[in-house]
Design an enzyme around this catalytic site. Structure first.
Site, PDB file in Angstrom:
ATOM      1  N   LYS A  22      -8.224  -8.347   1.007  1.00 26.24           N
ATOM      2  CA  LYS A  22      -8.740  -7.806  -0.262  1.00 26.24           C
ATOM      3  C   LYS A  22      -7.584  -7.462  -1.208  1.00 26.24           C
ATOM      4  CE  LYS A  22      -9.673  -3.169  -0.437  1.00 26.24           C
ATOM      5  NZ  LYS A  22      -9.053  -2.425  -1.519  1.00 26.24           N
ATOM      6  N   ASN A  23      -6.579  -6.767  -0.678  1.00 29.19           N
ATOM      7  CA  ASN A  23      -5.520  -6.276  -1.563  1.00 29.19           C
ATOM      8  C   ASN A  23      -4.550  -7.367  -2.011  1.00 29.19           C
ATOM      9  OD1 ASN A  23      -6.718  -3.820  -1.500  1.00 29.19           O
ATOM     10  ND2 ASN A  23      -5.203  -2.839  -0.164  1.00 29.19           N
ATOM     11  N   ARG A  93     -10.408   1.125  -9.210  1.00 26.34           N
ATOM     12  CA  ARG A  93      -9.133   1.422  -9.846  1.00 26.34           C
ATOM     13  C   ARG A  93      -8.275   0.170 -10.050  1.00 26.34           C
ATOM     14  NH1 ARG A  93      -4.615   3.398  -9.363  1.00 26.34           N
ATOM     15  NH2 ARG A  93      -4.136   5.225 -10.609  1.00 26.34           N
ATOM     16  N   CYS A 117      -9.107   9.595  -7.954  1.00 25.22           N
ATOM     17  CA  CYS A 117     -10.114   9.039  -7.054  1.00 25.22           C
ATOM     18  C   CYS A 117     -10.098   9.851  -5.782  1.00 25.22           C
ATOM     19  CB  CYS A 117      -9.859   7.563  -6.801  1.00 25.22           C
ATOM     20  SG  CYS A 117      -8.480   7.281  -5.720  1.00 25.22           S
ATOM     21  N   ARG A 122      -3.510   9.628  -8.401  1.00 23.08           N
ATOM     22  CA  ARG A 122      -3.127   8.229  -8.647  1.00 23.08           C
ATOM     23  C   ARG A 122      -2.796   7.929 -10.111  1.00 23.08           C
ATOM     24  NH1 ARG A 122      -6.896   4.459  -4.911  1.00 23.08           N
ATOM     25  NH2 ARG A 122      -5.138   3.045  -5.067  1.00 23.08           N
ATOM     26  N   ILE A 124      -0.735   6.285 -13.449  1.00 24.01           N
ATOM     27  CA  ILE A 124      -0.356   4.887 -13.728  1.00 24.01           C
ATOM     28  C   ILE A 124       0.917   4.847 -14.576  1.00 24.01           C
ATOM     29  CG2 ILE A 124      -2.514   3.580 -13.475  1.00 24.01           C
ATOM     30  CD1 ILE A 124      -2.149   4.585 -16.793  1.00 24.01           C
ATOM     31  N   ASP A 125       1.649   5.983 -14.546  1.00 19.52           N
ATOM     32  CA  ASP A 125       2.853   6.093 -15.375  1.00 19.52           C
ATOM     33  C   ASP A 125       3.867   4.979 -15.123  1.00 19.52           C
ATOM     34  OD1 ASP A 125       2.951   7.489 -12.847  1.00 19.52           O
ATOM     35  OD2 ASP A 125       4.940   8.208 -13.395  1.00 19.52           O
ATOM     36  N   LEU A 126       3.985   4.527 -13.863  1.00 17.94           N
ATOM     37  CA  LEU A 126       5.004   3.513 -13.556  1.00 17.94           C
ATOM     38  C   LEU A 126       4.635   2.150 -14.144  1.00 17.94           C
ATOM     39  CD1 LEU A 126       5.657   4.563  -9.850  1.00 17.94           C
ATOM     40  CD2 LEU A 126       7.076   5.058 -11.841  1.00 17.94           C
ATOM     41  N   ASP A 305      -3.004   3.005   4.535  1.00 15.28           N
ATOM     42  CA  ASP A 305      -4.354   2.453   4.729  1.00 15.28           C
ATOM     43  C   ASP A 305      -4.782   2.413   6.199  1.00 15.28           C
ATOM     44  OD1 ASP A 305      -4.633   2.129   2.049  1.00 15.28           O
ATOM     45  OD2 ASP A 305      -4.170  -0.002   2.023  1.00 15.28           O
ATOM     46  N   VAL A 327       2.126   9.139   1.212  1.00 16.23           N
ATOM     47  CA  VAL A 327       1.903   8.246   0.071  1.00 16.23           C
ATOM     48  C   VAL A 327       0.869   8.808  -0.906  1.00 16.23           C
ATOM     49  CG1 VAL A 327       1.235   5.899  -0.626  1.00 16.23           C
ATOM     50  CG2 VAL A 327       2.591   6.235   1.438  1.00 16.23           C
ATOM     51  N   ARG A 397     -16.641  -1.998   0.510  1.00 13.04           N
ATOM     52  CA  ARG A 397     -15.650  -2.383  -0.508  1.00 13.04           C
ATOM     53  C   ARG A 397     -14.540  -3.223   0.114  1.00 13.04           C
ATOM     54  NH1 ARG A 397     -13.133   2.529  -3.053  1.00 13.04           N
ATOM     55  NH2 ARG A 397     -11.939   0.816  -3.899  1.00 13.04           N
TER      56      ARG A 397
HETATM   57  N1  EPU Z   1       1.939   6.184  -8.201  1.00 16.72           N
HETATM   58  C1  EPU Z   1       2.475   6.894  -9.244  1.00 16.72           C
HETATM   59  N2  EPU Z   1       2.535   6.273 -10.462  1.00 16.72           N
HETATM   60  C2  EPU Z   1       2.099   5.011 -10.662  1.00 16.72           C
HETATM   61  C3  EPU Z   1       1.554   4.295  -9.583  1.00 16.72           C
HETATM   62  C4  EPU Z   1       1.484   4.913  -8.344  1.00 16.72           C
HETATM   63  O1  EPU Z   1       2.888   8.046  -9.103  1.00 16.72           O
HETATM   64  O2  EPU Z   1       2.180   4.504 -11.790  1.00 16.72           O
HETATM   65  C5  EPU Z   1       1.838   6.844  -6.880  1.00 16.72           C
HETATM   66  C6  EPU Z   1       0.370   6.970  -6.450  1.00 16.72           C
HETATM   67  O3  EPU Z   1      -0.231   8.106  -7.009  1.00 16.72           O
HETATM   68  C7  EPU Z   1       0.505   7.059  -4.947  1.00 16.72           C
HETATM   69  C8  EPU Z   1       1.711   6.159  -4.671  1.00 16.72           C
HETATM   70  O4  EPU Z   1       2.407   6.014  -5.899  1.00 16.72           O
HETATM   71  O5  EPU Z   1       0.791   8.375  -4.568  1.00 16.72           O
HETATM   72  C9  EPU Z   1       1.346   4.792  -4.126  1.00 16.72           C
HETATM   73  O6  EPU Z   1       0.489   4.123  -5.023  1.00 16.72           O
HETATM   74  P1  EPU Z   1       0.504   2.545  -5.211  1.00 16.72           P
HETATM   75  O7  EPU Z   1       0.625   2.258  -6.667  1.00 16.72           O
HETATM   76  O8  EPU Z   1       1.508   1.953  -4.294  1.00 16.72           O
HETATM   77  O9  EPU Z   1      -0.944   2.173  -4.717  1.00 16.72           O
HETATM   78  P2  EPU Z   1      -2.000   1.245  -5.448  1.00 16.72           P
HETATM   79  O10 EPU Z   1      -1.355   0.034  -5.977  1.00 16.72           O
HETATM   80  O11 EPU Z   1      -2.827   2.065  -6.352  1.00 16.72           O
HETATM   81  C10 EPU Z   1      -2.465  -0.162  -3.296  1.00 16.72           C
HETATM   82  C11 EPU Z   1      -3.666  -0.518  -2.470  1.00 16.72           C
HETATM   83  C12 EPU Z   1      -4.152   0.714  -1.739  1.00 16.72           C
HETATM   84  C13 EPU Z   1      -2.999   1.208  -0.838  1.00 16.72           C
HETATM   85  C14 EPU Z   1      -1.752   1.485  -1.684  1.00 16.72           C
HETATM   86  C15 EPU Z   1      -0.536   1.885  -0.882  1.00 16.72           C
HETATM   87  C16 EPU Z   1      -4.679  -2.293  -3.736  1.00 16.72           C
HETATM   88  C17 EPU Z   1      -5.797  -2.754  -4.562  1.00 16.72           C
HETATM   89  N3  EPU Z   1      -4.705  -1.022  -3.342  1.00 16.72           N
HETATM   90  O12 EPU Z   1      -2.898   0.847  -4.209  1.00 16.72           O
HETATM   91  O13 EPU Z   1      -5.239   0.304  -0.922  1.00 16.72           O
HETATM   92  O14 EPU Z   1      -3.385   2.379  -0.187  1.00 16.72           O
HETATM   93  O15 EPU Z   1      -1.419   0.297  -2.447  1.00 16.72           O
HETATM   94  O16 EPU Z   1      -0.234   0.907   0.049  1.00 16.72           O
HETATM   95  O17 EPU Z   1      -3.791  -3.053  -3.399  1.00 16.72           O
HETATM   96  C18 EPU Z   1      -7.252   0.519   0.216  1.00 16.72           C
HETATM   97  O18 EPU Z   1      -7.268  -0.713   0.358  1.00 16.72           O
HETATM   98  O19 EPU Z   1      -8.040   1.286   0.841  1.00 16.72           O
HETATM   99  C19 EPU Z   1      -6.297   1.122  -0.704  1.00 16.72           C
HETATM  100  C20 EPU Z   1      -6.444   2.352  -1.215  1.00 16.72           C
END
Ligand code: EPU
Length: 418
Positions: A22-23, A93, A117, A122, A124-126, A305, A327, A397
Site C-alpha cells: 500500500k505505502n 492523509r 490523525c 503529523r 507537513i512542515d518538511l 508500523d 516516530v 485500509r
Molecule cells: N513529520 C514532521 N513534519 C513533516 C512530516 C513528518 O514533523 O513534514 C513527522 C511526523 O509527524 C512523524 C514523523 O515525522 O512524527 C514520521 O512521519 P513520516 O512523514 O515519515 O510519515 P508519513 O509519510 O506520514 C508514512 C507511512 C506511514 C508510516 C510512516 C513512518 C504512507 C502512506 N504512510 O507516513 O504508514 O507509519 O511513513 O514509516 O507511506 C500505515 O501504513 O499504517 C502508516 C501510518
C-alpha cells in the site's frame, strides 16, 4: 457495521501470499500525475486507501480506471482541477502526496491541510520547506495551502527528520524541476526506492534512493510506464508475528526478506525459527516467545508500523518486554484495547512495559487505527474465547481480505456485516 469475529485461540499453519505494498502504491499513483501519458500499475490490491488515492487523482481531471481486478490505469492527459478538498484529504492523509506532482506538472495546487490523525499531529512542515526551497510561493489560509511555481528550481533540501512523505513529495516534484535537487537526511525506506524506480522508468533521473542523500536531476517531461510495486513488508511482518505469537508454522510467499530484516531479527531474538529463501520466509515457533525490547526508528530501524503487532506478541511472551515509540507521539491507542483482553501493560512516556502472560482472553475491542487493528486481530488469535473487533474499516485500509488470508492458515475468523 462490519466486525471481525475470532472464535478462539489457534495455531496458524500454512502458506500465505503477500500483496503489493500500500505505502509504495499510494505515492506511485500520485506520481502518475507527472505525465500526460498512460501509466499501468499491476497487482494493485483494492484496498480502501488505494481507492481514495484513485479518487484524488480523478478529482484533478485525470483518468484512473481498473482493468480486471488488479490492474490500475492512470492517465493525466490534462489536469483541469487544482484543488484537493478537505473531504478527500480527511479520508486519507497520504492524499497530500499529490502536492509535489501537481506543483511540478501544472505549477499550482490548492490543497486542504491534513490536520492530525489517530496516531499523532503529523505536521507537513518538511514537505512545505522543500517546496519553498525549490521556489514555490506558498500561502496558508482557511485550512488550505495554495502553492504556485512557474517552474520549480532544483536546490538542496535538508530534512530535519527523514520523513517518508516529505522525501516522496519532494522527490516527485524535483523530477520536473529545473536543475539538480539534493535531498539530505532523506528517508531510506524500500517504498522510497520503489518510487524512485518508477520515476526512473518514466524517464526521470533519480539517484541515491535507499541512502540518506537523493539526487534528482530535473527533466522537461516524463513518459508513461508499467510497474508492479514491491511486496508489502508491513503485511508480511504482521503475518510473521501472528505465526510466531500463535506458535505456528507459516510460509510467506512473494516477499523481499531483506526488507523484513528488522522484524526477522527481533522474532529470532524471541526464539522463533526463521528460514529465508529468495522470495519467501518461513516462520516457526513451538513454545512461548522470549521477551524483547524494541524501539521504533526510521528504516532500517524497527518500523513504527509494526510496533502494535509486536506488542501483542510481547503480551504473550514469557517475561517483561519494553516497546518504545519514537516516530509518532500517539501510537499507543491499542494498549487500552489489549488491556481489555487481559494484557498487562504500563505506559511510561513513550515506552510501554509489557508483562507477558500465558494467554489473553477474548473480548469486544475496537480497532483505533490500521496497525492497532492488526494487533488486535493477532491478539484474538492468541486469546481464549471469542474476540469481536469493531471499526474494521481501519484494518481494510491496509490489509486486503485479512480474514480470508487468516482462514487459509486455519484461523477461526469471520467477517460479520451488521
Ligand atoms: N513529520 C514532521 N513534519 C513533516 C512530516 C513528518 O514533523 O513534514 C513527522 C511526523 O509527524 C512523524 C514523523 O515525522 O512524527 C514520521 O512521519 P513520516 O512523514 O515519515 O510519515 P508519513 O509519510 O506520514 C508514512 C507511512 C506511514 C508510516 C510512516 C513512518 C504512507 C502512506 N504512510 O507516513 O504508514 O507509519 O511513513 O514509516 O507511506 C500505515 O501504513 O499504517 C502508516 C501510518
Amino acid at each position: 457495521m462490519t466486525k471481525l469475529m475470532i472464535e478462539d485461540r489457534c495455531i496458524l499453519n500454512g502458506t500465505v501470499e503477500i500483496s503489493c505494498a500500500k505505502n509504495a502504491i499510494l505515492p506511485i499513483i500520485a506520481a502518475a500525475l507527472l505525465t500526460e501519458e498512460k501509466c499501468t500499475l499491476k497487482d494493485v490490491p483494492a484496498l480502501d486507501d488505494v481507492e481514495v488515492m484513485e479518487a484524488v487523482v480523478r478529482s484533478t481531471g485525470a483518468h484512473a480506471v481498473r482493468e480486471g481486478q488488479n490492474q490500475l490505469i492512470i492517465q493525466a492527459e490534462s489536469i483541469t482541477d487544482y484543488e484537493a478538498t478537505y473531504e478527500l484529504i480527511r479520508k486519507m492523509r497520504a492524499s497530500f502526496l499529490i502536492m509535489g506532482p501537481m506543483l511540478a506538472r501544472v505549477g499550482k495546487v490548492r490543497i486542504s491541510l491534513p490536520g492530525g490523525c489517530a496516531i499523532g499531529t503529523r505536521p507537513i512542515d518538511l514537505h512545505l520547506k522543500g517546496f519553498s526551497t525549490m521556489g514555490a510561493n506558498i500561502t496558508l489560509g482557511h485550512g488550505y495551502i495554495e502553492a504556485y511555481a512557474e517552474r520549480l528550481k532544483g536546490d538542496s533540501v535538508y530534512l530535519d527528520f527523514p520523513s517518508v512523505g516529505a522525501t516522496e513529495n519532494i522527490m516527485m516534484a524535483a523530477c520536473l524541476a529545473e536543475g539538480l535537487t539534493v535531498i539530505e537526511n532523506a528517508a531510506e525506506e524500500p517504498e522510497i526506492v520503489d518510487l524512485a524506480s518508477f520515476l526512473n522508468k518514466m524517464g526521470g533521473n533519480v539517484k541515491g534512493a535507499g541512502t540518506d542523500t537523493i539526487r534528482i536531476e530535473g527533466v522537461k517531461a516524463l513518459k508513461g510506464t508499467t510497474h508492479t510495486a514491491i511486496p508489502d513488508r508491513i503485511e508480511a511482518g504482521t503475518f510473521m508475528i501472528a505465526a510466531a505469537a500463535t506458535g505456528g508454522d507459516v510460509t510467506l510467499q512473494s516477499v523481499v526478506p531483506e526488507h523484513l530484516k528488522p522484524v526477522t531479527a527481533k522474532l529470532k531474538e524471541m526464539g522463533a525459527e526463521i528460514t529465508e529463501s529468495e522470495k519467501s520466509i518461513r516462520v516457526r515457533a513451538n513454545e512461548r516467545l522470549n521477551p524483547i525490547d524494541i524501539k521504533t526508528m526510521p528504516y532500517p530501524g524497527f518500523p513504527t508500523d509494526m510496533q502494535s503487532q509486536m506488542m501483542t506478541a510481547m503480551c504473550v511472551a514469557k517475561g517483561t518486554s519494553i516497546a518504545t515509540e519514537t516516530v509518532f507521539e500517539n501510537r499507543f491507542m491499542h494498549i487500552n484495547e489489549l488491556k481489555l483482553m487481559g494484557a498487562k501493560i504500563k505506559v511510561d512516556g513513550r515506552s510501554a512495559i509489557i508483562e507477558g502472560c500465558e494467554k489473553l482472553s477474548g473480548a469486544r475491542v475496537k480497532a483505533t487505527d490500521l496497525r492497532a487493528g492488526a494487533a488486535l486481530a493477532i491478539a484474538g488469535l492468541c486469546a481464549e474465547g471469542a474476540t469481536e473487533i469493531s471499526d474494521v474499516y481501519h484494518i481494510d485500509r491496509g490489509y486486503i481480505t485479512i480474514e480470508k488470508k487468516l482462514q487459509k492458515l486455519g484461523a477461526p475468523i469471520k467477517r460479520i456485516e451488521e
